[in-house]
Design an enzyme around this catalytic site. Structure first.
Site, short mmCIF file in Angstrom:
data_model
loop_
_atom_site.label_atom_id
_atom_site.label_comp_id
_atom_site.label_asym_id
_atom_site.label_seq_id
_atom_site.Cartn_x
_atom_site.Cartn_y
_atom_site.Cartn_z
N ARG A 34 -56.08 19.92 48.93
CA ARG A 34 -56.64 21.02 49.71
C ARG A 34 -55.75 22.27 49.71
O ARG A 34 -56.25 23.38 49.78
CB ARG A 34 -56.89 20.57 51.15
CG ARG A 34 -58.07 19.63 51.20
CD ARG A 34 -58.45 19.27 52.59
NE ARG A 34 -59.74 18.61 52.57
CZ ARG A 34 -60.16 17.77 53.51
NH1 ARG A 34 -59.40 17.51 54.56
NH2 ARG A 34 -61.33 17.22 53.42
N LYS A 201 -77.82 4.02 55.38
CA LYS A 201 -78.91 3.98 56.35
C LYS A 201 -79.87 5.15 56.25
O LYS A 201 -79.45 6.29 56.07
CB LYS A 201 -78.30 3.98 57.76
CG LYS A 201 -77.59 2.69 58.08
CD LYS A 201 -77.43 2.57 59.56
CE LYS A 201 -75.97 2.71 59.93
NZ LYS A 201 -75.67 3.27 61.19
N GLY A 351 -69.24 13.60 50.54
CA GLY A 351 -68.98 12.24 51.00
C GLY A 351 -68.82 11.21 49.91
O GLY A 351 -68.08 11.39 48.94
N GLY A 374 -69.72 16.28 56.31
CA GLY A 374 -70.69 16.67 57.35
C GLY A 374 -71.29 18.05 57.10
O GLY A 374 -72.48 18.28 57.32
#
Ligand code: AMP
Length: 392
Positions: A34, A201, A351, A374
């Site tokens: 990063r 999910k 992700g 996110g």
């Protein structure tokens, strides 16, 4: 999109909100990806003789004991080495120490202030976007640049409070520009536009499905998620992962978009959720009660490949199988390889799929691997993201 190139930063004090939320162990940086990622924007500001003031969050600060753990000082040293120049660290997020250090800066100097989340200890001022804090940080600079994509879906003082106080003089850095450019294929996609969805999910992906199903020409569904859709279609899915609460949602999507949804026709099954047992490939109408599907099968793979072969743009979120297990990462890896070999313009949506591409050594070979987690997911859901709105 307003970027740092649109700002007049020559010889000015530029506050850059970077993402230095690096993994640390015992006060040492474990992975500096990063920090390296932030270099182009910082270097651009330095090339314009700006006084570069950097701020970032690091970890979470809830109690006194979190302060030492999340001290950002080691980043200043690491950044200094990468830039080949001194980076002044100020162990404060406000007050005379910080202000004096900023006033003492010469053109081309770099300063890093303490972790913005130190402000969370006293009333969550950073994470709660305390208006006084945003205005204060804005008062320290002439121009503001946000280059921290990972927090763009959050309204914090450092990424929303500051630009709200300096609308005209705020812009995105190169990392965010790259992310938003790549993700914007969603807005007016070149067609055929194919979406690949996997992961665990349905519940976590409802917003993404609802948004993308209206835009995509086809949605290929794999991963654990596929079994809720298959059950909704009436198949016996044995012990496979099923999100019972969302079967009705899946039924509705299958009914409303029958021509768009592509489900697996075969799957790699086993009896236990483990990498240690042998697996069998079974057609989807042939699963026994005690079997669970942990990857798609070869026939499904062929259908997926044929569907994306002629795609002009692809967005892929979530792995097609339990990629943490060597045996069930096969088709996620193979499809990634197929995309790279055939130059299919693909955005990996954050992700797990980006992690899978990283492990397979393919992350840098796809068109774009979105780093947001996110933030990327919320973008794919079509939500307005506060960090974008504050600057646009
Ligand atoms: P997500 O964070 O929603 O993208 O989900 C990623 C997770 O989905 C990974 O940890 C995978 O192991 C899991 N996953 C993928 N396929 C399956 C499957 N067939 N059964 C259970 N879990 C799965």
């Amino acid at each position: 999109m307003r970027t740092i190139k649109d700002l007049n930063i020559d010889n000015k004090k530029v506050l850059i909100r970077v993402d230095f939320n690096v993994p640390m162990k015992d006060g040492k940086i474990v992975d500096d990806t990063r920090i390296v990622g932030a270099l182009p924007t910082i270097q651009y500001a330095l090339d314009h003789n700006a006084k570069v003031i950097l701020m970032s969050h690091l970890g979470r600060v809830k109690e006194e004991a979190d302060l030492a753990k999340n001290d950002i000082a080691p980043v200043a040293e690491s950044l200094g080495k990468l830039l080949g120049k001194k980076v002044t660290f100020v162990n404060a997020t406000r007050g005379p120490e910080l202000e004096d250090a900023i006033n003492a800066m010469n053109d081309g100097d770099v300063l890093l202030m303490q972790n913005t989340r130190y402000e969370d200890l006293d009333g969550k001022k950073e994470s709660g976007n305390d208006p006084e804090l945003g205005a204060y940080w804005a008062s320290l600079c002439d121009a503001y640049v946000n280059d921290a994509f990972g927090t763009i879906h959050r309204a914090h003082a450092s990424n929303v409070g500051v630009p709200t106080n300096m609308k005209e003089n705020s812009a995105f850095g190169f990392l965010i520009e790259k992310e938003l450019n790549a993700l914007s294929i969603l807005n007016d996609p070149e067609r055929p536009f194919i979406v690949i969805l996997g992961g665990a999910k349905v519940a976590d992906k409802i917003g993404v499905i609802e948004n993308l199903v209206t835009k995509a020409d086809k949605i290929l569904i794999g991963g654990g998620m596929a079994f809720t859709f298959l059950k909704a279609e009436g198949y016996n899915v044995g012990k496979s992962l099923v999100d019972e609460e969302n079967i009705d949602f899946c039924k509705k999507v299958l009914k409303d978009y029958a021509d768009k949804i592509v489900l697996p026709v075969d799957t790699a099954v086993t009896n236990e959720f483990t990498n240690d047992e042998e697996y069998r490939v079974k057609d989807i109408n042939d699963l026994a009660e005690d079997e669970m599907g942990l990857d798609i099968g070869p026939k499904t793979m062929e259908i997926f490949e044929n569907t994306i072969k002629n795609a002009k743009s692809v967005i892929w979120n979530g792995p097609l199988g339990v990629y943490e297990f060597e045996k069930y990462k096969k088709h996620t890896d193979d499809l990634l390889q197929y995309i790279v070999d055939n130059n299919v313009k693909t955005v990996l949506g954050g992700g797990d799929i980006v992690a899978a591409a990283g492990v397979a050594g393919l992350k840098d070979k796809v068109y774009h691997a979105s780093t947001g987690g996110g933030a990327t997911l919320e973008y794919l859901e079509g939500k307005e993201l506060p960090g974008i709105v504050a600057i646009q």
